[in-house]
Motif scaffolding. Sequence first.
Motif, PDB file in Angstrom:
ATOM      1  N   MET A   1      15.350 -13.810  39.680  1.00 34.87           N
ATOM      2  CA  MET A   1      14.529 -13.256  40.751  1.00 34.87           C
ATOM      3  C   MET A   1      15.035 -13.683  42.125  1.00 34.87           C
ATOM      4  O   MET A   1      14.898 -12.922  43.074  1.00 34.87           O
ATOM      5  CB  MET A   1      13.070 -13.677  40.575  1.00 34.87           C
ATOM      6  N   ASP A   2      15.595 -14.888  42.204  1.00 32.91           N
ATOM      7  CA  ASP A   2      16.126 -15.341  43.490  1.00 32.91           C
ATOM      8  C   ASP A   2      17.276 -14.449  43.946  1.00 32.91           C
ATOM      9  O   ASP A   2      17.440 -14.209  45.144  1.00 32.91           O
ATOM     10  CB  ASP A   2      16.600 -16.791  43.404  1.00 32.91           C
ATOM     11  N   LYS A   3      18.043 -13.943  42.993  1.00 31.99           N
ATOM     12  CA  LYS A   3      19.149 -13.042  43.326  1.00 31.99           C
ATOM     13  C   LYS A   3      18.611 -11.733  43.913  1.00 31.99           C
ATOM     14  O   LYS A   3      19.152 -11.210  44.886  1.00 31.99           O
ATOM     15  CB  LYS A   3      19.993 -12.782  42.085  1.00 31.99           C
ATOM     16  N   LEU A   4      17.527 -11.219  43.329  1.00 34.95           N
ATOM     17  CA  LEU A   4      16.898 -10.002  43.856  1.00 34.95           C
ATOM     18  C   LEU A   4      16.328 -10.259  45.255  1.00 34.95           C
ATOM     19  O   LEU A   4      16.451  -9.414  46.143  1.00 34.95           O
ATOM     20  CB  LEU A   4      15.803  -9.517  42.906  1.00 34.95           C
ATOM     21  N   ASP A   5      15.720 -11.431  45.449  1.00 34.51           N
ATOM     22  CA  ASP A   5      15.202 -11.805  46.773  1.00 34.51           C
ATOM     23  C   ASP A   5      16.315 -11.735  47.813  1.00 34.51           C
ATOM     24  O   ASP A   5      16.145 -11.155  48.888  1.00 34.51           O
ATOM     25  CB  ASP A   5      14.636 -13.227  46.768  1.00 34.51           C
ATOM     26  N   ARG A   6      17.442 -12.349  47.482  1.00 31.84           N
ATOM     27  CA  ARG A   6      18.580 -12.370  48.418  1.00 31.84           C
ATOM     28  C   ARG A   6      19.123 -10.970  48.657  1.00 31.84           C
ATOM     29  O   ARG A   6      19.467 -10.618  49.790  1.00 31.84           O
ATOM     30  CB  ARG A   6      19.681 -13.294  47.910  1.00 31.84           C
ATOM     31  N   LEU A   7      19.202 -10.172  47.600  1.00 32.04           N
ATOM     32  CA  LEU A   7      19.728  -8.807  47.721  1.00 32.04           C
ATOM     33  C   LEU A   7      18.855  -7.965  48.656  1.00 32.04           C
ATOM     34  O   LEU A   7      19.370  -7.286  49.553  1.00 32.04           O
ATOM     35  CB  LEU A   7      19.818  -8.159  46.342  1.00 32.04           C
ATOM     36  N   ILE A   8      17.551  -8.015  48.471  1.00 29.72           N
ATOM     37  CA  ILE A   8      16.632  -7.257  49.336  1.00 29.72           C
ATOM     38  C   ILE A   8      16.719  -7.768  50.768  1.00 29.72           C
ATOM     39  O   ILE A   8      16.768  -6.980  51.718  1.00 29.72           O
ATOM     40  CB  ILE A   8      15.178  -7.349  48.801  1.00 29.72           C
ATOM     41  N   HIS A   9      16.758  -9.079  50.919  1.00 32.66           N
ATOM     42  CA  HIS A   9      16.829  -9.671  52.259  1.00 32.66           C
ATOM     43  C   HIS A   9      18.116  -9.270  52.968  1.00 32.66           C
ATOM     44  O   HIS A   9      18.098  -8.895  54.151  1.00 32.66           O
ATOM     45  CB  HIS A   9      16.691 -11.188  52.153  1.00 32.66           C
ATOM     46  N   ILE A  10      19.232  -9.337  52.276  1.00 28.38           N
ATOM     47  CA  ILE A  10      20.517  -8.943  52.876  1.00 28.38           C
ATOM     48  C   ILE A  10      20.511  -7.466  53.237  1.00 28.38           C
ATOM     49  O   ILE A  10      20.995  -7.068  54.300  1.00 28.38           O
ATOM     50  CB  ILE A  10      21.684  -9.303  51.933  1.00 28.38           C
ATOM     51  N   PHE A  11      19.941  -6.628  52.359  1.00 23.24           N
ATOM     52  CA  PHE A  11      19.839  -5.198  52.673  1.00 23.24           C
ATOM     53  C   PHE A  11      19.036  -4.989  53.956  1.00 23.24           C
ATOM     54  O   PHE A  11      19.432  -4.196  54.823  1.00 23.24           O
ATOM     55  CB  PHE A  11      19.182  -4.435  51.514  1.00 23.24           C
ATOM     56  N   LEU A  12      17.911  -5.685  54.073  1.00 24.33           N
ATOM     57  CA  LEU A  12      17.086  -5.553  55.278  1.00 24.33           C
ATOM     58  C   LEU A  12      17.852  -5.991  56.526  1.00 24.33           C
ATOM     59  O   LEU A  12      17.802  -5.317  57.560  1.00 24.33           O
ATOM     60  CB  LEU A  12      15.803  -6.377  55.141  1.00 24.33           C
ATOM     61  N   LEU A  13      18.553  -7.108  56.432  1.00 23.87           N
ATOM     62  CA  LEU A  13      19.304  -7.600  57.596  1.00 23.87           C
ATOM     63  C   LEU A  13      20.415  -6.640  58.001  1.00 23.87           C
ATOM     64  O   LEU A  13      20.622  -6.388  59.198  1.00 23.87           O
ATOM     65  CB  LEU A  13      19.863  -8.996  57.308  1.00 23.87           C
ATOM     66  N   TRP A  14      21.120  -6.087  57.031  1.00 27.46           N
ATOM     67  CA  TRP A  14      22.167  -5.118  57.354  1.00 27.46           C
ATOM     68  C   TRP A  14      21.579  -3.832  57.947  1.00 27.46           C
ATOM     69  O   TRP A  14      22.139  -3.259  58.888  1.00 27.46           O
ATOM     70  CB  TRP A  14      23.005  -4.799  56.115  1.00 27.46           C
ATOM     71  N   ALA A  15      20.464  -3.378  57.399  1.00 25.55           N
ATOM     72  CA  ALA A  15      19.808  -2.179  57.938  1.00 25.55           C
ATOM     73  C   ALA A  15      19.357  -2.409  59.375  1.00 25.55           C
ATOM     74  O   ALA A  15      19.551  -1.544  60.244  1.00 25.55           O
ATOM     75  CB  ALA A  15      18.624  -1.780  57.050  1.00 25.55           C
ATOM     76  N   ILE A  16      18.793  -3.579  59.640  1.00 34.60           N
ATOM     77  CA  ILE A  16      18.362  -3.912  61.002  1.00 34.60           C
ATOM     78  C   ILE A  16      19.561  -3.952  61.940  1.00 34.60           C
ATOM     79  O   ILE A  16      19.520  -3.416  63.057  1.00 34.60           O
ATOM     80  CB  ILE A  16      17.587  -5.249  61.015  1.00 34.60           C
ATOM     81  N   GLY A  17      20.646  -4.564  61.490  1.00 33.65           N
ATOM     82  CA  GLY A  17      21.861  -4.620  62.310  1.00 33.65           C
ATOM     83  C   GLY A  17      22.414  -3.237  62.616  1.00 33.65           C
ATOM     84  O   GLY A  17      22.803  -2.940  63.752  1.00 33.65           O
ATOM     85  N   ALA A  18      22.445  -2.377  61.603  1.00 36.35           N
ATOM     86  CA  ALA A  18      22.940  -1.007  61.808  1.00 36.35           C
ATOM     87  C   ALA A  18      22.036  -0.240  62.762  1.00 36.35           C
ATOM     88  O   ALA A  18      22.513   0.514  63.632  1.00 36.35           O
ATOM     89  CB  ALA A  18      23.036  -0.290  60.463  1.00 36.35           C
TER      90      ALA A  18
END
Length: 159
Positions: free
Chosen positions: A1-18
Amino acid sequence: MDKLDRLIHIFLLWAIGALMFAMMSVTFAQVISRYVFENSLSWSEELGRYIFVWITFLGMAAAFQSKAHIALDFLVSLLPARPSRALTVLNTLLVAVVSLALVVGGMSLIKFGLHQRSAALGLPMYYVYTVIPFSGAALLYFALRATWKNMTSGGKIAS
């Protein structure tokens, strides 16, 4: 589950950056258009505003996961371990309730936005409103995960 947490978080950060890059590009194009070509882009202000809305809602979920949101932890730090953990669990459950309200309210806005178009772009408004239940769902996931971690962490508050 921690891997999914990181994946969602990284997706959000990249989307915000874009989205930040897109907003900067639209604003820069508007400035160039106005001062160099002496002709304003009629759609740029509206698009910039909608991008900002998306950044704000996605940032809410990302900030919660990063523990970068504003928190009043004075009382939590004064209490002994057990009451402190209980207060932290209560706080994350309240965040989950608010995020659930975002999901439900956002779905209603999407239905409303199916029959609405933006003024300058003619964009269906449900495109703008889609971020509300999406970010609410991400926040709900992060809040429930934080609640679970804090409930099962033994005597100390999970980070």
